[in-house]
Design a protein around this motif. Structure first.
Motif, PDB file in Angstrom:
ATOM      1  N   SER A 104       0.822  -1.201   0.000  1.00 35.37           N
ATOM      2  CA  SER A 104       0.000   0.000   0.000  1.00 35.37           C
ATOM      3  C   SER A 104       0.858   1.253   0.000  1.00 35.37           C
ATOM      4  CB  SER A 104      -0.916  -0.006   1.225  1.00 35.37           C
ATOM      5  OG  SER A 104      -0.152  -0.050   2.407  1.00 35.37           O
ATOM      6  N   ALA A 121      -0.912  -1.672   7.196  1.00 33.87           N
ATOM      7  CA  ALA A 121      -1.970  -1.923   8.164  1.00 33.87           C
ATOM      8  C   ALA A 121      -1.405  -2.444   9.478  1.00 33.87           C
ATOM      9  CB  ALA A 121      -2.976  -2.916   7.595  1.00 33.87           C
ATOM     10  N   ALA A 168      -8.162   7.830   3.875  1.00 32.37           N
ATOM     11  CA  ALA A 168      -8.225   6.377   3.812  1.00 32.37           C
ATOM     12  C   ALA A 168      -7.639   5.867   2.506  1.00 32.37           C
ATOM     13  CB  ALA A 168      -9.673   5.918   3.950  1.00 32.37           C
ATOM     14  N   ILE A 225     -10.440  -3.048  -0.673  1.00 35.28           N
ATOM     15  CA  ILE A 225     -10.471  -2.791   0.759  1.00 35.28           C
ATOM     16  C   ILE A 225     -10.289  -1.306   0.986  1.00 35.28           C
ATOM     17  CG2 ILE A 225      -7.987  -3.235   1.089  1.00 35.28           C
ATOM     18  CD1 ILE A 225      -8.733  -4.475   3.817  1.00 35.28           C
ATOM     19  N   ASN A 226     -11.083  -0.763   1.881  1.00 37.11           N
ATOM     20  CA  ASN A 226     -11.060   0.667   2.180  1.00 37.11           C
ATOM     21  C   ASN A 226     -10.752   0.817   3.662  1.00 37.11           C
ATOM     22  OD1 ASN A 226     -11.439   3.394   2.373  1.00 37.11           O
ATOM     23  ND2 ASN A 226     -13.662   3.351   2.051  1.00 37.11           N
ATOM     24  N   GLY A 227      -9.557   1.294   3.978  1.00 39.10           N
ATOM     25  CA  GLY A 227      -9.170   1.324   5.378  1.00 39.10           C
ATOM     26  C   GLY A 227      -8.357   2.527   5.793  1.00 39.10           C
ATOM     27  N   SER A 228      -8.306   2.738   7.089  1.00 41.89           N
ATOM     28  CA  SER A 228      -7.504   3.813   7.686  1.00 41.89           C
ATOM     29  C   SER A 228      -6.139   3.240   8.057  1.00 41.89           C
ATOM     30  CB  SER A 228      -8.211   4.350   8.934  1.00 41.89           C
ATOM     31  OG  SER A 228      -8.403   3.308   9.878  1.00 41.89           O
ATOM     32  N   PHE A 229      -5.349   2.911   7.032  1.00 41.46           N
ATOM     33  CA  PHE A 229      -4.191   2.082   7.266  1.00 41.46           C
ATOM     34  C   PHE A 229      -2.925   2.817   7.660  1.00 41.46           C
ATOM     35  CE2 PHE A 229      -6.504  -0.854   4.294  1.00 41.46           C
ATOM     36  CZ  PHE A 229      -7.013  -1.598   5.327  1.00 41.46           C
ATOM     37  N   ASP A 263      -6.533  -0.591  13.195  1.00 43.72           N
ATOM     38  CA  ASP A 263      -6.975   0.052  11.968  1.00 43.72           C
ATOM     39  C   ASP A 263      -8.404  -0.403  11.650  1.00 43.72           C
ATOM     40  OD1 ASP A 263      -4.633   1.417  11.601  1.00 43.72           O
ATOM     41  OD2 ASP A 263      -3.817   0.035  10.108  1.00 43.72           O
ATOM     42  N   THR A 264      -9.191   0.499  11.097  1.00 43.61           N
ATOM     43  CA  THR A 264     -10.557   0.162  10.701  1.00 43.61           C
ATOM     44  C   THR A 264     -10.638   0.046   9.184  1.00 43.61           C
ATOM     45  OG1 THR A 264     -11.205   2.486  10.650  1.00 43.61           O
ATOM     46  CG2 THR A 264     -11.540   1.291  12.715  1.00 43.61           C
ATOM     47  N   TYR A 265     -11.598  -0.750   8.710  1.00 43.44           N
ATOM     48  CA  TYR A 265     -11.685  -0.997   7.271  1.00 43.44           C
ATOM     49  C   TYR A 265     -13.046  -1.574   6.918  1.00 43.44           C
ATOM     50  CZ  TYR A 265     -10.930  -5.905   8.523  1.00 43.44           C
ATOM     51  OH  TYR A 265     -11.054  -7.159   9.061  1.00 43.44           O
ATOM     52  N   THR A 266     -13.381  -1.506   5.647  1.00 45.64           N
ATOM     53  CA  THR A 266     -14.533  -2.194   5.068  1.00 45.64           C
ATOM     54  C   THR A 266     -14.109  -2.780   3.733  1.00 45.64           C
ATOM     55  OG1 THR A 266     -15.307  -0.168   4.009  1.00 45.64           O
ATOM     56  CG2 THR A 266     -16.263  -0.720   6.173  1.00 45.64           C
TER      57      THR A 266
END
Length: 751
Positions: A84, A186, A166, A155-159, A190-193
C-alpha cells in the motif's frame, strides 16, 4: 493440535531429501531383487551422492519456501503482496497491485488451515518469503473476503496514521470465490470495510472474519466498520485442562446483568471478572455465558440474534476482554463454554446478501433471499431469523472455523448449541418437520468432530426432543454431542417439586428423573440437568420463572418456596448427568429473567465475596453455603463422594405413601441420598436399607437452621449413623436417618 499440546510446535520436517531417500528405500525393500540391475551397480555410489547433494540443495530451498516453514495448522499458499505504501492513498485502480504481483510471482503466505481472517504478520511465524527465501512481507495485515459473485473487491481502510485519508486497495481473486490482499501499512486497531462490485452495484461490507467491529448508532446498520484486532496476549503460561465429562458442573450466566455497576447501563467482562472469586468459592468448574458474539440491539438483551459469529460483543469489552475473562477463570480452575447460535442469524446481520447475489429457489417461503450465506429454498427461514446454508461447504467451514478460532485464540473449552433441532431439521417450524435435513446433520457431525479432534471441544446440544442420536458418537451414527439439555427431566421435576401440594407428587416419576430411565440412554450422562436456565426462568410461558416464584408466586421467600427450590438443587447435584445452575439460583434469587427487561442480580441477598472472604453477608447466604456444600460433594472436591461422579444409580426405595425416595450412587453404593418431598418430619428417624454395614457419615442435611432460620433443624448434631438395623430394601442391614420435611440427606460409607 490436540488438548494438552503446544499448537505452535512444528511438525516433523519432510524435505525432498528425506522423501527421496525414503522412496529409494521403499523401492529396494520390495520382493524383487532385480533392482538395481547388476550393470548399473558400479554407478550407484556416485549417483546416490549426486542425488543426495541435489536433495540437500532442494531441502535448503524448501526449508525457506515450503509449507514446512509454516506452523502446525498452517499451509503455504502462493499470492502477491501489493504494497500500500507504493500505491496512491485513494487509488481505485489495480496498477500498483499488478506491478507488485509481477515482481514477486512466486511469493507465498502461511494461511491457517482451519480458519483465517485479518492476520497481522508480526505475530505469525514465519513471515512470507519468495522461492529464494527472501522475506516479501514482514509487516502489515493479510485480509481476505469470500464474495464468489463479485466482479471486483477492494479494501477501504484507515491504514497509515501518517496518510491524510483512507486507502482503497484492490484485492486479488483466489479460487473458490475468495479475494486476498496483504496491506503492508496496516496494523492492529486500523478500521476498514470491503467494497464489493456486483451487477453494477457498489456494496460496502464488513469483514465476516473480523474479531472486532466499530459500532454505529443506526439500528438498521449497527456496525460502521471492521477493526484489525491485536492478537498479542499474555496468557501467563496457564495450562488449564477441562475436567472429565462426569466431573463437570456448569454455571449459566448473563454478562450484562451479572455484576452491573451502579448507574451503569450494563456490566462487562471486566465487571464479571470481579465475581470469579465468588463463582470459584461456589464450587462450579464451568461458566457458560449466554451468547456473547456481536449482536444488534440492546446489550442487555439475551444475544440470541447474532450478527457476526467471529466477533465478540463490543459493549462487553470485545475480543481482548474475553481473553482476559477466560484467563482469569482458567486460573481459578474454571473453564468457559460459549453459547453458539448457528440455527439462525439475527436481523440485521452483516452476512445478508453479502456479495449482492441472491436467488429465490424452489420452495422459498417468500420475502427476500439472503444470498451466499443462507438457504434460499424451503429451509430459508426459522421462527427467529434466516437459516445458514448447511449445504454450502464454505458456510459450514465458516461456522466451524469460528469455534476453532475461539478455542485456539481465546482458550474456550466447549460450546452449548442453541436449538439444534432447527439445524438438523428444516422448515420455519422445524420441530414439526418429520424428517431431518441431511445437510444440517452433516454440518453437526463435521463441526463436533473437527473441533473435538483439534482442541478437545465439549459440545452440548439444546435439542429438547430427548433424541438419543444427538448425543451419540458420530462413529455410532450419532451427531457427536457429548450431552444435551434435558427438558424432559425439567418438566418431570416440575411435576414433582413445583407444587406446594404433597398429594400431587409422584415418586415413580421422581425416580425416573434420578435414574434417567425415561429414555435417551447413556447412563444419565447424556443429559444436562437443571431446574433453572435462561429460558425456564424467563416467565414467558405458563409455569415458568425462577423456581421459588413457580412454587409460591405470592411469597417466593416463603418456607415452602425455599424448601422445594433447595430440593430441586439437591436433585440436580446428586443425580447422574451434567448438572447446571443458573446464576443466582444458588441463593434462591426470585427475580425472573424477563426477556427484554433482565434485572441485575441482587448481590445484597447473598453478600459480597472476594479474595477469599465475605465482606458482607446477605439474608440468603446460608442457602449459598448449602448449595456450595452440594457442589463440593458433586465434584468430589473433598474426596468424600467419588460415587457422585459415576454413572451408577440404584433407586432402592420409592414410597408414594410417604413421598420419600432413596437411591445409592456408585458401583459399590457407598453414597446414599434420601429425599423427603412431603411436610412430615421424621424426628425419630426414617428407616432405609443400607448397602453396607457399619458407620455412615452425614455429609449433607438440608434441614439445618445454619442454612435458614425457616428450616426445622431435624438431625442437628448428628454427624454419623450406624447401619445395624434389620434387612431392608434388598440389603442385609438398614439405617435409621433423622429426616426433616422437604429435606435431602446425603450419607457416605467408608466401611
Amino acid at each position: 493440535a490436540s488438548k494438552g499440546t503446544d499448537p505452535h510446535l512444528s511438525p516433523p520436517l519432510f524435505t525432498p531429501a528425506t522423501t527421496a531417500i525414503a522412496a529409494m528405500r521403499c523401492s529396494w525393500a520390495g520382493p524383487s531383487r532385480a533392482f538395481p540391475p547388476r550393470l548399473l551397480r558400479p554407478l550407484l555410489p556416485p549417483l546416490l551422492l549426486l542425488c543426495l547433494c541435489c536433495s540437500l540443495s532442494l531441502a535448503v530451498a524448501a526449508a525457506a519456501a515450503s509449507p514446512s516453514r509454516c506452523p502446525v495448522g498452517f499451509d503455504a499458499h502462493p499470492t502477491a503482496f501489493p504494497s500500500s505504501s507504493s500505491s496512491s492513498s485513494s487509488s481505485t485502480s489495480s496498477s500498483s497491485s499488478t506491478s507488485a504481483s509481477s515482481a514477486l510471482p512466486s511469493a507465498f503466505y502461511c494461511k491457517p488451515r482451519a480458519f483465517f481472517g485479518p492476520a497481522p504478520w508480526r505475530t505469525a511465524a514465519p513471515v512470507p518469503v519468495d522461492e529464494s527465501g527472501r522475506v516479501v512481507a514482514s509487516s502489515g495485515v493479510a485480509f481476505r473476503a469470500w464474495a464468489p459473485h463479485a466482479t471486483a473487491v477492494r479494501i477501504n481502510g484507515s491504514f497509515a496514521a501518517a496518510l491524510p485519508q483512507a486507502q482503497i486497495l484492490p484485492m486479488a481473486a483466489e479460487k473458490d470465490g475468495w479475494w486476498f490482499v496483504n496491506v503492508v501499512d496496516a496494523a492492529p486497531n486500523d478500521t476498514y470495510t470491503f467494497l464489493i462490485e456486483y451487477n453494477g452495484q457498489n456494496l460496502t461490507r464488513l469483514d465476516p472474519l473480523a474479531r472486532e467491529v466499530v459500532e454505529s448508532s443506526s439500528q438498521a446498520n449497527p456496525w460502521a466498520a471492521s477493526r484489525v484486532h491485536d492478537p498479542a496476549f499474555d496468557w501467563g503460561g496457564s495450562s488449564y485442562s477441562l475436567p472429565s465429562h462426569y466431573e463437570l458442573l456448569i454455571y449459566e450466566l448473563h454478562i450484562p446483568s451479572l455484576n452491573c455497576p451502579p448507574n451503569a447501563p450494563y456490566g462487562t467482562f471486566a465487571d464479571a471478572v470481579k465475581k470469579l472469586d465468588y463463582i470459584q468459592h461456589l464450587g462450579v468448574n464451568v461458566i457458560e455465558p449466554i451468547p456473547i458474539v456481536e449482536y444488534p440491539g440492546d446489550p442487555r438483551g439475551w444475544g440470541y440474534n447474532p450478527g457476526l459469529p467471529f466477533t465478540i460483543e463490543t459493549q462487553f469489552g470485545g475480543y481482548t476482554a474475553l481473553k482476559t475473562f477466560v484467563k482469569e477463570a482458567n486460573e481459578r480452575g474454571i473453564g468457559v463454554f460459549m453459547d453458539m447460535v448457528f440455527n439462525h442469524m439475527g436481523s440485521p446481520n452483516a452476512l445478508w446478501q453479502y456479495d449482492g447475489w441472491s436467488e429465490a429457489q424452489s420452495g422459498f417461503p417468500g420475502g427476500v433471499p439472503g444470498g451466499i450465506y443462507y438457504y434460499q429454498n424451503s429451509n430459508a427461514d426459522t421462527e427467529w431469523g434466516p437459516r445458514p446454508n448447511y449445504g454450502s461447504q464454505q458456510v459450514v467451514d465458516y461456522l466451524t472455523n469460528s469455534m476453532l478460532m475461539y478455542m485456539n485464540e481465546c482458550h474456550i473449552s466447549g460450546f452449548r448449541w442453541d436449538s439444534v433441532i432447527c439445524i438438523r431439521k428444516g422448515g420455519t417450524e422445524c420441530w414439526d418437520m418429520p424428517d431431518d435435513n441431511d445437510e444440517g446433520v452433516a454440518f453437526l457431525r463435521e463441526a463436533t468432530t473437527t473441533t473435538r479432534d483439534a482442541f478437545g471441544a465439549f459440545h452440548i446440544a439444546e435439542d429438547l426432543q430427548n433424541n438419543a442420536t444427538v448425543s451419540k458418537p458420530v462413529s455410532q451414527g450419532g451427531m457427536g454431542f457429548d450431552a444435551q439439555w434435558s427438558d424432559t427431566s425439567y418438566y418431570m421435576l416440575h411435576d414433582v417439586l413445583a407444587s406446594p401440594s404433597d398429594a400431587s407428587r409422584s415418586m415413580d416419576e421422581f425416580a425416573q428423573v434420578v435414574s434417567a430411565t425415561y429414555g435417551g440412554g447413556g447412563g444419565g450422562y447424556w443429559r444436562v440437568l437443571y431446574t433453572e436456565n435462561h429460558d425456564k426462568t424467563s416467565g414467558q410461558g405458563q409455569d415458568q420463572g425462577r423456581w421459588p416464584n413457580i412454587v409460591d408466586a405470592s411469597d417466593p421467600s416463603s418456607y415452602i418456596a425455599v424448601k422445594l427450590s433447595v430440593l430441586g438443587i439437591a436433585t440436580v447435584l446428586t443425580s447422574p448427568g451434567v448438572p447446571m445452575l443458573f446464576y443466582g439460583q444458588e441463593f434462591v434469587d426470585h427475580q425472573d429473567f424477563t426477556f427484554g427487561a433482565v434485572p441485575n442480580l441482587d448481590w445484597s441477598q447473598v453478600g459480597e465475596f472476594s479474595n477469599g472472604r465475605w465482606s458482607s453477608i446477605g439474608p440468603f447466604n446460608g442457602i449459598f453455603n448449602l448449595t456450595r456444600t452440594l457442589c463440593r460433594l458433586r465434584t468430589n472436591a473433598d474426596g468424600l463422594t467419588g460415587d457422585l461422579i459415576s454413572v451408577d444409580v440404584n433407586t432402592f426405595h420409592i414410597s408414594d405413601e410417604n413421598h420419600v425416595l432413596a437411591f445409592s450412587r456408585g458401583s459399590d453404593q457407598r453414597t446414599v441420598v434420601l429425599m423427603n418431598t412431603a411436610a412430615t418430619a421424621y424426628t425419630k428417624g426414617y428407616q432405609i436399607g443400607a448397602p453396607h454395614a457399619g458407620m455412615w457419615a452425614v455429609q449433607m442435611n438440608t434441614d439445618l437452621k445454619e442454612y435458614s432460620s425457616l428450616f426445622g433443624d431435624v438431625g442437628r448434631g448428628v454427624s454419623s449413623l450406624e447401619a445395624n438395623g434389620p434387612p431392608m430394601h434388598g440389603f442385609a442391614q438398614s439405617v435409621n436417618v433423622p429426616l426433616g420435611a422437604y429435606t435431602a440427606v446425603v450419607l457416605t460409607s467408608s466401611t
